[in-house]
Design a protein around this motif. Structure first.
Motif, PDB file in Angstrom:
ATOM      1  N   GLU A   6       0.825  -1.192   0.000  1.00 11.93           N
ATOM      2  CA  GLU A   6       0.000   0.000   0.000  1.00 11.93           C
ATOM      3  C   GLU A   6       0.869   1.255   0.000  1.00 11.93           C
ATOM      4  O   GLU A   6       2.011   1.234   0.479  1.00 11.93           O
ATOM      5  CB  GLU A   6      -0.900   0.053   1.242  1.00 11.93           C
ATOM      6  CG  GLU A   6      -1.746  -1.180   1.471  1.00 11.93           C
ATOM      7  CD  GLU A   6      -1.075  -2.160   2.408  1.00 11.93           C
ATOM      8  OE1 GLU A   6      -1.800  -2.954   3.039  1.00 11.93           O
ATOM      9  OE2 GLU A   6       0.173  -2.144   2.520  1.00 11.93           O
ATOM     10  N   CYS A  22      -2.866   0.262  -3.827  1.00  9.93           N
ATOM     11  CA  CYS A  22      -2.432  -1.066  -3.404  1.00  9.93           C
ATOM     12  C   CYS A  22      -2.024  -1.829  -4.658  1.00  9.93           C
ATOM     13  O   CYS A  22      -2.875  -2.103  -5.509  1.00  9.93           O
ATOM     14  CB  CYS A  22      -3.550  -1.788  -2.674  1.00  9.93           C
ATOM     15  SG  CYS A  22      -3.176  -3.510  -2.278  1.00  9.93           S
ATOM     16  N   TRP A  38     -10.180  -3.394   1.369  1.00 15.12           N
ATOM     17  CA  TRP A  38      -9.511  -2.398   2.199  1.00 15.12           C
ATOM     18  C   TRP A  38     -10.050  -2.529   3.628  1.00 15.12           C
ATOM     19  O   TRP A  38     -11.265  -2.627   3.830  1.00 15.12           O
ATOM     20  CB  TRP A  38      -9.765  -0.987   1.689  1.00 15.12           C
ATOM     21  CG  TRP A  38      -8.974  -0.625   0.474  1.00 15.12           C
ATOM     22  CD1 TRP A  38      -9.391  -0.642  -0.824  1.00 15.12           C
ATOM     23  CD2 TRP A  38      -7.615  -0.188   0.439  1.00 15.12           C
ATOM     24  NE1 TRP A  38      -8.380  -0.256  -1.656  1.00 15.12           N
ATOM     25  CE2 TRP A  38      -7.276   0.043  -0.901  1.00 15.12           C
ATOM     26  CE3 TRP A  38      -6.640   0.036   1.419  1.00 15.12           C
ATOM     27  CZ2 TRP A  38      -6.011   0.484  -1.301  1.00 15.12           C
ATOM     28  CZ3 TRP A  38      -5.386   0.472   1.030  1.00 15.12           C
ATOM     29  CH2 TRP A  38      -5.079   0.696  -0.315  1.00 15.12           C
ATOM     30  N   SER A  97      -5.087  -1.006   5.373  1.00 11.31           N
ATOM     31  CA  SER A  97      -4.406  -2.129   4.745  1.00 11.31           C
ATOM     32  C   SER A  97      -5.263  -2.683   3.625  1.00 11.31           C
ATOM     33  O   SER A  97      -6.496  -2.662   3.714  1.00 11.31           O
ATOM     34  CB  SER A  97      -4.151  -3.250   5.761  1.00 11.31           C
ATOM     35  OG  SER A  97      -3.347  -2.808   6.833  1.00 11.31           O
ATOM     36  N   CYS A  98      -4.602  -3.179   2.613  1.00 14.17           N
ATOM     37  CA  CYS A  98      -5.351  -3.903   1.590  1.00 14.17           C
ATOM     38  C   CYS A  98      -5.043  -5.389   1.709  1.00 14.17           C
ATOM     39  O   CYS A  98      -4.018  -5.786   2.283  1.00 14.17           O
ATOM     40  CB  CYS A  98      -5.057  -3.385   0.187  1.00 14.17           C
ATOM     41  SG  CYS A  98      -3.461  -3.820  -0.468  1.00 14.17           S
ATOM     42  N   GLY A 112      -1.130  -6.524   3.145  1.00 17.56           N
ATOM     43  CA  GLY A 112      -0.026  -5.597   3.066  1.00 17.56           C
ATOM     44  C   GLY A 112       0.356  -5.101   4.443  1.00 17.56           C
ATOM     45  O   GLY A 112      -0.267  -5.446   5.449  1.00 17.56           O
TER      46      GLY A 112
END
Length: 121
Positions: A6, A22, A38, A97-98, A112
């Motif tokens: 990301e 991302c 996400w 975070s993805c 990630g």
């Protein structure tokens, strides 16, 4: 092996905008990806689902608190997902975070490191 990274976090004033990216890598990504999501986690809170995009169709889903303010999109050719965040509020402050959901799994199994988003009032 699929990996995601990301970027795009930062500090923004309330009412402002940020766009997170991302990027997914790995030779098998397109063969196995079902959805990219996400998530966010604020200090001392549990991780929260923000939204997701079905890789094949581009259909998107959002949690109620971000509907109308956040938009998820993808660049199919570049294996990249974006999270456009508008009208940001201090309550949106979190690590974002993805994650990737792959074929045969109901969970997001690849994550990630996350990127910090801080919204000042």
């Amino acid at each position: 092996q699929v990996q995601v990274v990301e970027s795009g976090g930062g500090l923004v004033q309330a009412g402002g905008s940020l766009r997170l990216s991302c990027v997914a890598s790995g030779r098998t990504f397109k063969s196995y990806v079902v959805s990219m999501g996400w998530f966010r986690q604020a200090p001392e809170k549990e991780r929260e689902f923000v939204g997701s995009i079905r890789w094949s169709t581009g259909n998107t889903y959002y949690t109620d608190s971000v509907k109308g303010r956040f938009t998820i999109s993808r660049d199919y050719a570049k294996n990249t997902v974006f999270l456009q965040m508008n009208s940001l509020e201090p309550e949106d402050t979190a690590v974002y975070s993805c994650a990737v959901q792959t074929v045969g799994s109901t969970d997001y199994g690849v994550w990630g490191q996350g990127t910090q988003v801080t919204v000042s009032s």
